[in-house]
Design a protein around this motif. Sequence first.
Motif, PDB file in Angstrom:
ATOM      1  N   UNK A 165       0.795  -1.226   0.000  1.00 49.58           N
ATOM      2  CA  UNK A 165       0.000   0.000   0.000  1.00 49.58           C
ATOM      3  C   UNK A 165       0.825   1.271   0.000  1.00 49.58           C
ATOM      4  N   UNK A 166       2.140   1.133   0.144  1.00 47.10           N
ATOM      5  CA  UNK A 166       3.002   2.303   0.237  1.00 47.10           C
ATOM      6  C   UNK A 166       3.203   2.983  -1.114  1.00 47.10           C
ATOM      7  N   UNK A 214      -9.166  -0.140   1.901  1.00 51.15           N
ATOM      8  CA  UNK A 214     -10.290   0.249   1.073  1.00 51.15           C
ATOM      9  C   UNK A 214      -9.894   0.030  -0.377  1.00 51.15           C
ATOM     10  N   UNK A 215     -10.508  -0.966  -1.022  1.00 52.73           N
ATOM     11  CA  UNK A 215     -10.202  -1.287  -2.420  1.00 52.73           C
ATOM     12  C   UNK A 215     -11.097  -0.471  -3.348  1.00 52.73           C
ATOM     13  N   UNK A 216     -10.512   0.104  -4.377  1.00 54.64           N
ATOM     14  CA  UNK A 216     -11.271   0.813  -5.397  1.00 54.64           C
ATOM     15  C   UNK A 216     -11.401  -0.090  -6.627  1.00 54.64           C
ATOM     16  N   UNK A 217     -12.637  -0.320  -7.030  1.00 51.11           N
ATOM     17  CA  UNK A 217     -12.927  -1.250  -8.117  1.00 51.11           C
ATOM     18  C   UNK A 217     -13.829  -0.568  -9.134  1.00 51.11           C
ATOM     19  N   UNK A 218     -13.477  -0.672 -10.400  1.00 58.39           N
ATOM     20  CA  UNK A 218     -14.317  -0.154 -11.478  1.00 58.39           C
ATOM     21  C   UNK A 218     -15.091  -1.311 -12.091  1.00 58.39           C
ATOM     22  N   UNK A 261     -18.114  -6.729 -15.172  1.00 59.39           N
ATOM     23  CA  UNK A 261     -16.723  -7.172 -15.036  1.00 59.39           C
ATOM     24  C   UNK A 261     -15.941  -6.198 -14.167  1.00 59.39           C
ATOM     25  N   UNK A 262     -15.284  -6.687 -13.103  1.00 58.82           N
ATOM     26  CA  UNK A 262     -14.559  -5.792 -12.196  1.00 58.82           C
ATOM     27  C   UNK A 262     -13.109  -5.579 -12.599  1.00 58.82           C
ATOM     28  N   UNK A 263     -12.637  -4.354 -12.423  1.00 62.35           N
ATOM     29  CA  UNK A 263     -11.235  -3.998 -12.618  1.00 62.35           C
ATOM     30  C   UNK A 263     -10.685  -3.412 -11.315  1.00 62.35           C
ATOM     31  N   UNK A 264      -9.530  -3.917 -10.901  1.00 64.31           N
ATOM     32  CA  UNK A 264      -8.866  -3.392  -9.715  1.00 64.31           C
ATOM     33  C   UNK A 264      -8.147  -2.095 -10.066  1.00 64.31           C
ATOM     34  N   UNK A 265      -8.401  -1.050  -9.311  1.00 63.90           N
ATOM     35  CA  UNK A 265      -7.717   0.212  -9.522  1.00 63.90           C
ATOM     36  C   UNK A 265      -6.570   0.387  -8.528  1.00 63.90           C
ATOM     37  N   UNK A 266      -6.877   0.333  -7.255  1.00 57.19           N
ATOM     38  CA  UNK A 266      -5.863   0.449  -6.218  1.00 57.19           C
ATOM     39  C   UNK A 266      -6.510   0.161  -4.874  1.00 57.19           C
ATOM     40  N   UNK A 267      -5.700   0.169  -3.818  1.00 65.87           N
ATOM     41  CA  UNK A 267      -6.265   0.099  -2.477  1.00 65.87           C
ATOM     42  C   UNK A 267      -5.530   1.085  -1.574  1.00 65.87           C
ATOM     43  N   UNK A 268      -6.202   1.473  -0.517  1.00 57.09           N
ATOM     44  CA  UNK A 268      -5.617   2.365   0.479  1.00 57.09           C
ATOM     45  C   UNK A 268      -5.605   1.652   1.824  1.00 57.09           C
ATOM     46  N   UNK A 269      -4.407   1.508   2.398  1.00 61.61           N
ATOM     47  CA  UNK A 269      -4.294   0.830   3.691  1.00 61.61           C
ATOM     48  C   UNK A 269      -5.026   1.605   4.781  1.00 61.61           C
ATOM     49  N   UNK A 270      -4.856   2.904   4.800  1.00 69.14           N
ATOM     50  CA  UNK A 270      -5.576   3.754   5.743  1.00 69.14           C
ATOM     51  C   UNK A 270      -6.612   4.531   4.945  1.00 69.14           C
ATOM     52  N   UNK A 271      -7.805   3.986   4.901  1.00 67.44           N
ATOM     53  CA  UNK A 271      -8.846   4.588   4.067  1.00 67.44           C
ATOM     54  C   UNK A 271      -9.646   5.611   4.861  1.00 67.44           C
ATOM     55  N   UNK A 272     -10.172   6.581   4.148  1.00 67.62           N
ATOM     56  CA  UNK A 272     -10.986   7.600   4.788  1.00 67.62           C
ATOM     57  C   UNK A 272     -12.295   7.026   5.303  1.00 67.62           C
ATOM     58  N   UNK A 273     -12.780   7.585   6.372  1.00 65.35           N
ATOM     59  CA  UNK A 273     -14.050   7.140   6.951  1.00 65.35           C
ATOM     60  C   UNK A 273     -15.202   8.077   6.615  1.00 65.35           C
ATOM     61  N   UNK A 274     -14.888   9.171   5.925  1.00 63.42           N
ATOM     62  CA  UNK A 274     -15.944  10.103   5.536  1.00 63.42           C
ATOM     63  C   UNK A 274     -16.928   9.394   4.605  1.00 63.42           C
ATOM     64  N   UNK A 275     -18.183   9.376   4.965  1.00 65.05           N
ATOM     65  CA  UNK A 275     -19.188   8.710   4.140  1.00 65.05           C
ATOM     66  C   UNK A 275     -19.475   7.299   4.597  1.00 65.05           C
ATOM     67  N   UNK A 276     -18.439   6.496   4.821  1.00 65.06           N
ATOM     68  CA  UNK A 276     -18.660   5.096   5.155  1.00 65.06           C
ATOM     69  C   UNK A 276     -19.243   4.931   6.551  1.00 65.06           C
ATOM     70  N   UNK A 277     -18.884   5.800   7.499  1.00 74.89           N
ATOM     71  CA  UNK A 277     -19.427   5.674   8.850  1.00 74.89           C
ATOM     72  C   UNK A 277     -20.925   5.924   8.885  1.00 74.89           C
ATOM     73  N   UNK A 278     -21.416   6.764   7.992  1.00 75.18           N
ATOM     74  CA  UNK A 278     -22.855   7.003   7.936  1.00 75.18           C
ATOM     75  C   UNK A 278     -23.617   5.744   7.537  1.00 75.18           C
ATOM     76  N   UNK A 279     -22.959   4.878   6.746  1.00 77.99           N
ATOM     77  CA  UNK A 279     -23.610   3.654   6.284  1.00 77.99           C
ATOM     78  C   UNK A 279     -23.425   2.491   7.242  1.00 77.99           C
ATOM     79  N   UNK A 280     -22.226   2.390   7.838  1.00 80.86           N
ATOM     80  CA  UNK A 280     -21.889   1.188   8.608  1.00 80.86           C
ATOM     81  C   UNK A 280     -21.459   1.450  10.040  1.00 80.86           C
TER      82      UNK A 280
END
Length: 280
Positions: free
Chosen positions: A67-68, A211-215, A220-239
């Motif tokens: 992830x670096x 946090x994996x980003x997938x298109x 058909x899924x494509x891997x874009x990248x992942x973030x080891x320390x992903x932002x919580x903005x938005x996701x905390x409202x859902x989960x």
Amino acid sequence: MKLISFDALRTLNFPAHTYIKPELYLAHLEAIQDADWLLFPEYWQLPALHFALGARIFPSYASYALGHSKIEMTRAFSACAPEHLPFTLIKANTDENAELIWQQMPLPFVAKIPKSARGQGVFLIETRADWQAYLAMTPCLYAQEYLPLDRDLRLIVIGHKVVGGYWRIQPEGGFHTNIAQGGQVMAGTLPTAAVDLVERVSAQLDIDHAGFDVAMLGQYPYLLEFNRIFGTQGVQDLYGDFNQHILTYLFKQTEHDPSSPNSPNRPRDGRKRPWYPNAA
């Protein structure tokens, strides 16, 4: 479990644990060696914690190492899931390589700065001027096929399992889907193909917090990248937060690993061995 955290904010709502400032870790070696898990250390601490002390680290060493840099993670993706990686060229930043990529990549294409986050180092290249501006900013050339989509997926992985996710929608007239760049969070069904792919790749690479980003191009899924320390903005409202998922995962791994400081099977001389999740 005996837990030591090096990130007070990330573990604010965890159960009883010890916080140690990263720069003071050498003054607490006895406590570190007695701990079951070291949580969210700084990247620069890894050589000592992982190699010298053989400590259990969360997120995993692989999560940090891959992830670096977008280059490292892309090379790993190309080895374990090449059919799910957009066409990508990575080369040293020389005039010859710059011209080679310009000739090989159909317009428009995406260019990335290898060490960047929040969408700040991702550019849509539409003209020669765009390309020249990018060349002046990056130590290494990273060019990737442009997928004509107005949204992508953010899938949250804890312990090699997708525990949540959402769609990120581009703002009107924008290119980025990152929330920090104006992207909008939208709840919705998480495609099974994307979830299965991310779980397979995260398990194979031992990425246990990301946090994996997938298109999705159709189904058909494509891997874009992942973030080891992903932002919580938005996701905390859902989960809400994912602390319980993390704690459950850590507890199961502690039970699995006989080198736990509190395990009756731990070597009697007190030494801890490095922990490898796939070891017999």
